[in-house]
Design a protein around this motif. Structure first.
Motif, mmCIF file in Angstrom:
data_model
loop_
_atom_site.group_PDB
_atom_site.id
_atom_site.type_symbol
_atom_site.label_atom_id
_atom_site.label_comp_id
_atom_site.label_asym_id
_atom_site.label_seq_id
_atom_site.Cartn_x
_atom_site.Cartn_y
_atom_site.Cartn_z
ATOM 1 N N ILE A 60 28.378 -7.860 65.400
ATOM 2 C CA ILE A 60 29.456 -7.680 66.348
ATOM 3 C C ILE A 60 30.278 -6.451 65.870
ATOM 4 O O ILE A 60 30.494 -5.652 66.788
ATOM 5 C CB ILE A 60 30.475 -9.072 66.121
ATOM 6 C CG1 ILE A 60 29.663 -10.158 67.013
ATOM 7 C CG2 ILE A 60 31.869 -8.716 66.780
ATOM 8 C CD1 ILE A 60 30.569 -11.332 66.699
ATOM 9 N N PRO A 61 30.393 -6.038 64.410
ATOM 10 C CA PRO A 61 31.179 -4.592 64.390
ATOM 11 C C PRO A 61 30.401 -3.769 64.700
ATOM 12 O O PRO A 61 31.103 -2.630 65.012
ATOM 13 C CB PRO A 61 31.452 -5.039 62.732
ATOM 14 C CG PRO A 61 31.491 -6.308 62.597
ATOM 15 C CD PRO A 61 30.246 -6.926 63.312
ATOM 16 N N GLU A 62 28.968 -3.724 64.726
ATOM 17 C CA GLU A 62 28.228 -2.689 65.172
ATOM 18 C C GLU A 62 28.294 -2.435 66.566
ATOM 19 O O GLU A 62 28.321 -1.307 66.838
ATOM 20 C CB GLU A 62 26.419 -3.062 64.818
ATOM 21 C CG GLU A 62 25.684 -1.863 64.953
ATOM 22 C CD GLU A 62 25.555 -0.744 63.897
ATOM 23 O OE1 GLU A 62 25.496 0.242 64.128
ATOM 24 O OE2 GLU A 62 26.073 -1.426 62.672
ATOM 25 N N TYR A 63 28.160 -3.352 67.551
ATOM 26 C CA TYR A 63 28.449 -3.092 68.634
ATOM 27 C C TYR A 63 29.855 -2.971 69.136
ATOM 28 O O TYR A 63 30.082 -2.169 69.993
ATOM 29 C CB TYR A 63 27.925 -4.422 69.547
ATOM 30 C CG TYR A 63 26.589 -4.478 69.422
ATOM 31 C CD1 TYR A 63 25.671 -3.482 69.236
ATOM 32 C CD2 TYR A 63 25.913 -5.769 69.194
ATOM 33 C CE1 TYR A 63 24.370 -3.725 69.022
ATOM 34 C CE2 TYR A 63 24.621 -6.073 68.847
ATOM 35 C CZ TYR A 63 23.691 -5.016 68.864
ATOM 36 O OH TYR A 63 22.353 -5.166 68.702
ATOM 37 N N ALA A 64 30.940 -3.285 68.301
ATOM 38 C CA ALA A 64 32.261 -3.177 68.744
ATOM 39 C C ALA A 64 32.582 -1.504 68.494
ATOM 40 O O ALA A 64 33.452 -1.021 69.230
ATOM 41 C CB ALA A 64 32.982 -3.978 67.640
ATOM 42 N N GLY A 65 32.020 -0.930 67.628
ATOM 43 C CA GLY A 65 32.109 0.658 67.561
ATOM 44 C C GLY A 65 31.874 1.357 68.611
ATOM 45 O O GLY A 65 32.455 2.461 68.948
ATOM 46 N N LEU A 66 30.897 0.734 69.727
ATOM 47 C CA LEU A 66 30.798 1.485 70.745
ATOM 48 C C LEU A 66 31.531 0.741 71.879
ATOM 49 O O LEU A 66 31.981 1.487 73.121
ATOM 50 C CB LEU A 66 29.205 1.558 71.225
ATOM 51 C CG LEU A 66 28.905 2.088 72.630
ATOM 52 C CD1 LEU A 66 29.515 3.550 72.766
ATOM 53 C CD2 LEU A 66 27.418 1.867 72.963
ATOM 54 N N ALA A 67 31.652 -0.599 72.047
ATOM 55 C CA ALA A 67 32.421 -1.243 73.201
ATOM 56 C C ALA A 67 33.699 -0.894 73.070
ATOM 57 O O ALA A 67 34.515 -0.924 74.129
ATOM 58 C CB ALA A 67 32.146 -2.638 72.962
ATOM 59 N N VAL A 68 34.445 -0.751 72.045
ATOM 60 C CA VAL A 68 35.896 -0.235 71.828
ATOM 61 C C VAL A 68 36.166 0.706 72.560
ATOM 62 O O VAL A 68 37.158 0.824 73.422
ATOM 63 C CB VAL A 68 36.384 -0.512 70.484
ATOM 64 C CG1 VAL A 68 37.953 0.135 70.457
ATOM 65 C CG2 VAL A 68 36.473 -1.880 69.844
ATOM 66 N N PRO A 69 35.592 1.953 72.331
ATOM 67 C CA PRO A 69 35.845 3.448 73.170
ATOM 68 C C PRO A 69 35.581 3.139 74.405
ATOM 69 O O PRO A 69 36.140 3.546 75.427
ATOM 70 C CB PRO A 69 35.091 4.411 72.457
ATOM 71 C CG PRO A 69 34.730 3.811 70.975
ATOM 72 C CD PRO A 69 34.751 2.286 71.319
ATOM 73 N N LEU A 70 34.439 2.520 74.814
ATOM 74 C CA LEU A 70 33.906 2.324 76.058
ATOM 75 C C LEU A 70 35.166 1.338 76.948
ATOM 76 O O LEU A 70 35.304 1.689 78.177
ATOM 77 C CB LEU A 70 32.585 1.804 76.313
ATOM 78 C CG LEU A 70 32.072 1.717 77.694
ATOM 79 C CD1 LEU A 70 31.650 3.264 78.224
ATOM 80 C CD2 LEU A 70 30.659 1.110 77.761
ATOM 81 N N GLY A 71 35.566 0.518 76.504
ATOM 82 C CA GLY A 71 36.574 -0.569 77.038
ATOM 83 C C GLY A 71 37.800 0.287 77.247
ATOM 84 O O GLY A 71 38.439 0.237 78.177
ATOM 85 N N LEU A 72 38.028 1.262 76.437
ATOM 86 C CA LEU A 72 39.348 1.801 76.381
ATOM 87 C C LEU A 72 39.275 2.845 77.680
ATOM 88 O O LEU A 72 40.218 2.954 78.442
ATOM 89 C CB LEU A 72 39.612 2.616 74.939
ATOM 90 C CG LEU A 72 40.898 3.424 75.193
ATOM 91 C CD1 LEU A 72 42.297 2.881 75.236
ATOM 92 C CD2 LEU A 72 40.809 4.456 73.747
ATOM 93 N N LEU A 73 38.273 3.534 77.686
ATOM 94 C CA LEU A 73 38.202 4.387 78.874
ATOM 95 C C LEU A 73 38.097 3.963 80.030
ATOM 96 O O LEU A 73 38.822 4.371 80.976
ATOM 97 C CB LEU A 73 36.697 5.359 78.596
ATOM 98 C CG LEU A 73 36.265 6.088 79.465
ATOM 99 C CD1 LEU A 73 37.105 7.387 79.635
ATOM 100 C CD2 LEU A 73 34.985 6.815 79.429
ATOM 101 N N LEU A 74 37.244 2.929 80.346
ATOM 102 C CA LEU A 74 37.140 2.239 81.581
ATOM 103 C C LEU A 74 38.430 1.632 82.014
ATOM 104 O O LEU A 74 38.807 1.051 83.168
ATOM 105 C CB LEU A 74 35.740 1.308 81.539
ATOM 106 C CG LEU A 74 34.801 1.991 81.593
ATOM 107 C CD1 LEU A 74 33.430 0.819 81.686
ATOM 108 C CD2 LEU A 74 34.422 3.017 82.643
ATOM 109 N N GLY A 75 38.940 0.920 80.792
ATOM 110 C CA GLY A 75 40.305 0.227 81.372
ATOM 111 C C GLY A 75 41.324 1.231 82.014
ATOM 112 O O GLY A 75 42.093 0.767 82.821
#
Length: 419
Positions: A60-75
């Motif tokens: 989960i932390p490995e994937y969160a490193g990419l999911a967090v910036p992508l979620g911020l951008l698209l949000g």
């Protein structure tokens, strides 16, 4: 004046919902893709299925490193796109709210997520990566338990060969057992039993007991006649294989915490390869975190479609840019670890270029009247869409030249004159 106004709270709600949705969607897709390979790996190694979910938790932390910036951008992007397509953004701009002022709440969210991502990539990811590697090692070594395949010979500790005909009650009851035990001195036992089960040995944790019921033992001695013994119950001790302790954390640079990477990168005792790997990994993590500060500007630059247009091209372009930049950073880290390029140039160079591009795109939208960050792409995309629509209409007319698809003739109802 109120620091947080009703409009700020409205923007916060618009950003929060799609941002959390993208977090969940991105993490789920990444983990589902990995889950299939983990199930195959665990089943091949003969381990329990529960270890798959333990390994996924460590990912989960490995994937969160990419999911967090992508979620911020698209949000932020989807929130401002909704404001633009519903003309609410024009009203806010008309009453004097600049894009910079509208980004107050999105930047508050960004600062919180930057701190969260810093903790993830700096501290949680190394520990989770080490835990993932440890689970893999334990699975391969048998520390997590191994299954005995029905109908196949299984070797335990190179001295016990075991075969089970049938397994019942989730492996608690074993039927049709054959075992052969040798002591390395020429003596061997061939054992058959109607059923049996494994029991824990409280006196010795390194030994388990195989309790056999209703069977026969053939004791084969060198230079002597084999002896045969029937039994109603027999306990066969089996020594568990000795498992080596897993290595200490730090065998790979991505398992180091950020302070440890700094010490490794500037340590005179470390080899040049270790220093290069430490500095490359440190700069990679930092550049991924710092780039999040540019995400709100990129989101606004790509969220505003041309007037009288509902094009979603900006959403597609934003995903391409973020994922491509992430892959460029991974490549720069790999090259810097090999010592072929300075880590500061290989990782911060692309950051400067990307940040300058985002700054120019935001300037075009925020300060140039009628400016568009991807105006040329929007124009080309609109022309392509029109051509595609015209092609589909032409194809429809070609299939149905009369302008309407043929309708099957209906038979007259019984009793009618057919008119």
């Amino acid at each position: 004046m109120t620091f947080i106004t009703a409009i700020d709270r409205y923007i916060f709600r618009l950003v929060l919902v799609p941002m959390l949705g993208v977090f969940a969607l991105a993490a789920s897709l990444l983990m589902l893709e990995k889950m299939l390979r983990l199930f195959e790996f665990v089943s091949t190694e003969g381990g329990p299925i529960t270890v798959v979910f333990r390994m996924l938790v460590n990912l989960i932390p490995e994937y969160a490193g990419l999911a967090v910036p992508l979620g911020l951008l698209l949000g932020i992007l989807l929130a401002f796109r909704k404001l633009a397509t519903s003309s609410e953004l024009d009203v806010m701009r008309a009453v004097g709210w600049s894009y910079t002022r509208l980004l107050r709440v999105p930047y508050m969210i960004t600062f919180v997520l930057v701190a969260l991502n810093f903790a993830i990539v700096g501290y949680l990811q190394p520990l989770a990566r080490y835990g993932y590697e440890e689970l893999q090692y334990e699975l391969r070594s048998g520390a997590l338990g191994a299954s005995i395949n029905v109908g196949e010979f299984t070797t335990l500790e190179d001295r016990v060969a075991l075969r089970i005909e049938e397994s019942r009650d989730e492996g608690r009851q074993l039927m049709g057992i054959f075992a052969r035990v040798s002591d390395g001195k020429g003596q061997s036992l061939a054992i058959t039993a109607r059923e049996g089960r494994f029991l824990a040995n409280r006196e010795d944790r390194n030994t388990i007991i195989l309790r056999l019921l209703d069977g026969t033992i053939v004791h084969d001695l060198p230079d002597d006649t084999p002896r045969v013994l029937s039994f109603s119950r027999h306990d066969l001790p089996i020594d568990l294989p000795a498992i080596e302790r897993f290595r200490d954390r730090g065998d790979k640079s991505r398992e180091y915490l950020l302070p440890e990477l700094l010490r490794l990168g500037w340590s005179p005792e470390a080899t040049p390869q270790e220093r290069d790997a430490g500095l490359a990994n440190f700069n990679y993590r930092m550049v991924e975190v710092v780039m999040m500060l540019m995400m709100p500007l990129l989101a606004v630059a790509l969220a505003i479609p041309p007037k009288r247009s509902t094009s979603a091209l900006g959403v597609f372009v934003s995903i391409i840019l973020v994922v491509s930049y992430h892959k460029v950073n991974q490549y720069g880290q790999s090259v810097a670890e090999l010592g072929r390029i300075d880590p500061w140039i290989g990782l911060w160079g692309p950051f400067v270029v990307f940040a300058a591009l985002i700054g120019w795109m935001y300037y075009r939208v925020a300060f140039v009247p009628g400016g568009q960050a991807i105006g040329a792409l929007e124009t080309a995309f609109a022309k392509l869409s029109k051509r595609f629509s015209a092609l589909m209409k032409w194809w429809s007319r070609k299939r149905h030249p009369t302008g309407a698809p043929p309708v099957a003739a209906r038979e007259p109802e019984e009793g009618s004159d057919g008119a």
